[in-house]
Structures are given as structure tokens and as C-alpha cells.
Write a protein that holds these residues in place. Sequence first.
Motif, PDB file in Angstrom:
ATOM      1  N   LYS A 103       0.831  -1.201   0.000  1.00 40.86           N
ATOM      2  CA  LYS A 103       0.000   0.000   0.000  1.00 40.86           C
ATOM      3  C   LYS A 103       0.867   1.253   0.000  1.00 40.86           C
ATOM      4  O   LYS A 103       0.584   2.227  -0.700  1.00 40.86           O
ATOM      5  N   TYR A 104       1.953   1.212   0.806  1.00 41.39           N
ATOM      6  CA  TYR A 104       2.854   2.363   0.882  1.00 41.39           C
ATOM      7  C   TYR A 104       3.507   2.616  -0.474  1.00 41.39           C
ATOM      8  O   TYR A 104       3.574   3.755  -0.942  1.00 41.39           O
ATOM      9  N   GLU A 105       4.018   1.544  -1.091  1.00 42.10           N
ATOM     10  CA  GLU A 105       4.696   1.710  -2.375  1.00 42.10           C
ATOM     11  C   GLU A 105       3.735   2.217  -3.444  1.00 42.10           C
ATOM     12  O   GLU A 105       4.105   3.083  -4.250  1.00 42.10           O
ATOM     13  N   ASN A 106       2.508   1.690  -3.457  1.00 44.61           N
ATOM     14  CA  ASN A 106       1.526   2.144  -4.442  1.00 44.61           C
ATOM     15  C   ASN A 106       1.166   3.608  -4.227  1.00 44.61           C
ATOM     16  O   ASN A 106       1.114   4.399  -5.178  1.00 44.61           O
ATOM     17  N   LYS A 107       0.899   3.943  -2.961  1.00 37.90           N
ATOM     18  CA  LYS A 107       0.551   5.330  -2.657  1.00 37.90           C
ATOM     19  C   LYS A 107       1.712   6.258  -2.949  1.00 37.90           C
ATOM     20  O   LYS A 107       1.535   7.360  -3.479  1.00 37.90           O
ATOM     21  N   SER A 108       2.896   5.837  -2.545  1.00 41.70           N
ATOM     22  CA  SER A 108       4.084   6.664  -2.758  1.00 41.70           C
ATOM     23  C   SER A 108       4.289   6.920  -4.249  1.00 41.70           C
ATOM     24  O   SER A 108       4.571   8.047  -4.664  1.00 41.70           O
ATOM     25  N   LYS A 139       3.971  10.627  -8.658  1.00 41.03           N
ATOM     26  CA  LYS A 139       3.535  10.879 -10.028  1.00 41.03           C
ATOM     27  C   LYS A 139       2.659  12.121 -10.081  1.00 41.03           C
ATOM     28  O   LYS A 139       2.806  12.964 -10.987  1.00 41.03           O
ATOM     29  N   PHE A 140       1.767  12.242  -9.105  1.00 42.15           N
ATOM     30  CA  PHE A 140       0.890  13.407  -9.071  1.00 42.15           C
ATOM     31  C   PHE A 140       1.690  14.688  -8.853  1.00 42.15           C
ATOM     32  O   PHE A 140       1.456  15.699  -9.535  1.00 42.15           O
ATOM     33  N   MET A 141       2.635  14.664  -7.908  1.00 38.72           N
ATOM     34  CA  MET A 141       3.423  15.861  -7.629  1.00 38.72           C
ATOM     35  C   MET A 141       4.278  16.233  -8.834  1.00 38.72           C
ATOM     36  O   MET A 141       4.493  17.419  -9.118  1.00 38.72           O
ATOM     37  N   VAL A 174      -5.630  13.785  -9.980  1.00 39.33           N
ATOM     38  CA  VAL A 174      -6.299  14.245  -8.755  1.00 39.33           C
ATOM     39  C   VAL A 174      -7.389  13.255  -8.351  1.00 39.33           C
ATOM     40  O   VAL A 174      -7.508  12.862  -7.188  1.00 39.33           O
ATOM     41  N   ASN A 175      -8.199  12.845  -9.322  1.00 38.81           N
ATOM     42  CA  ASN A 175      -9.287  11.904  -9.026  1.00 38.81           C
ATOM     43  C   ASN A 175      -8.738  10.570  -8.523  1.00 38.81           C
ATOM     44  O   ASN A 175      -9.330   9.937  -7.647  1.00 38.81           O
ATOM     45  N   GLY A 176      -7.598  10.127  -9.073  1.00 38.75           N
ATOM     46  CA  GLY A 176      -6.992   8.883  -8.610  1.00 38.75           C
ATOM     47  C   GLY A 176      -6.482   8.990  -7.189  1.00 38.75           C
ATOM     48  O   GLY A 176      -6.657   8.075  -6.380  1.00 38.75           O
ATOM     49  N   VAL A 177      -5.859  10.119  -6.874  1.00 33.44           N
ATOM     50  CA  VAL A 177      -5.337  10.330  -5.517  1.00 33.44           C
ATOM     51  C   VAL A 177      -6.475  10.389  -4.507  1.00 33.44           C
ATOM     52  O   VAL A 177      -6.361   9.893  -3.382  1.00 33.44           O
TER      53      VAL A 177
END
Length: 251
Positions: free
Chosen positions: A97-102, A107-109, A171-174
Motif C-alpha cells: 500500500k505504501y509503495e503504491n501510494k508513494s 507521479k501526481f506531484m 487528482v481523481n486517482g489520488v
Amino acid sequence: MELMEALFATVTSLLVVCVIGFFKTLYKEKAKNRALFEDVGRIEVEKQRVIHDYTLETERVKQVHAKEIESLKQQSAEKLDKQKRDHEIDIQKRKYKYENKSREYHKFMDELDAFRGLNIEIIENELRPMISAWFASDFGISNKLFAEANDKATAIISSVRAQEAKLFAQVNGVKLNAAQEIIDLLDALRATITQSKSYLEGVIGYIFSEEFRYTKRIPDEINAKAAGLNERTADLNKKLLAALKADLDTL
């Protein structure tokens, strides 16, 4: 002579009585002793039976306890093993979960930085030279400089819109797995980015208008839209970055 015989008979009778009494007493004592010995024997038998029964019961209880202890050990070992497996699975899940979120946050930033960079680059490096060249021209609608500037402005607007759409998709994915604080910051940032894009489109559109041809300046009402946009975007970017890091730290 008769007196002696009588005395002898009397003594003999007394002796017989004494002997009989002695044997009676002896018999009684023997009977008592026999009864006592029998009682002692019964007590010893009872004691041995009690000892035997107690030993058997003690051994049975020890075996039961040994089985219970072994069962508890087994259960404890199985429980500990399960806890270890669950802990390892939980760590793997959290790591995944951490790796996916990270990855998603980075990517978003990156997309956000690229979008902000494009706006700054357009305003500072592309719009300024274009406006200066436009000032230096004869303002002829059909001249080559106007046509090139128009094509360039159209490409700039298309690029900004495409990058905005790509950013908002991120944004929607985050938002799907984000805390409410992050969602609120994303909404505020999205509104600010939209304002920034609208301002850029307004400026580009206005410099090709009849009004700009004669005034050679951007109206205050258009410039007012840019007031604080960069500062607000940078501040929201900073707050969002801190919130994303804090969210990752909780995993």
C-alpha cells in the motif's frame, strides 16, 4: 490328717481358680490383641488402598495436566505462528500500500510541478517575447508574425488544457484513497489551477483583440485574476506535500 487334706483341697481349689482366672484373663487379652492386630491389619490394608488409589489418581491428574499443558503449548505455538504470519502479511500489505501510494503521490506531484512550470514558462519566456514582437510589428492582421503568434497561442492553450486534464485525472486517482485533509487541499488546488489556466487563456485571448491593438496593455480586471495565484498555488503545493508525506508515514 483330715485337716491337712482339707487345707490341701482348699489350696488346690484356690490354685485351680487362680489358674482358670489367669487363663481367662490371658485369653481375653489375646482376644483383645488379636482384635487389635486385626484392626491394625485392616487399617494398613485401608491405608495401602488409599495410597494406591491416591497414587493412581495423582498419576491420572498428572497425565491430564501434562496433556493440557502440551495442548496449551501447541495452541500457544500455533497462535504465535499465526500471529507471526498475520504480522508478516500485514507488513507486506502495508508495504504494498505504501509503495503504491508513494508512486501515485510522486507521479501526481511531478504532474503538478510540470503544470505549474508550464504556466510560469509560458508567462515569463513565451508570452513576453510574443507581446514584445507584437509591439514591434505593424499590427497587420495578415502579417506573418501575427499568424505565427496566433498558431503559437493556440498551441499553448491546447497544451495547457491537455495537461490540466491529465493532472485532474491524477487528482481523481489520488482522492480514491486519500484522507479528507488531502481531498480538501486537492479541491482548493484544483480551483486555483483552473483560475491560473483561465487567466492564461484570458491574457492570450486579449492580446489578439482590437482593444489590445490600441491600448497595448492588459486590463486591470484581467490582471486582477492573477493576483496571488502563484503564491496560493505554491502554498497549497507545500501544504499538500506535507499532508501526503504525513499520510505515507501512517502506513
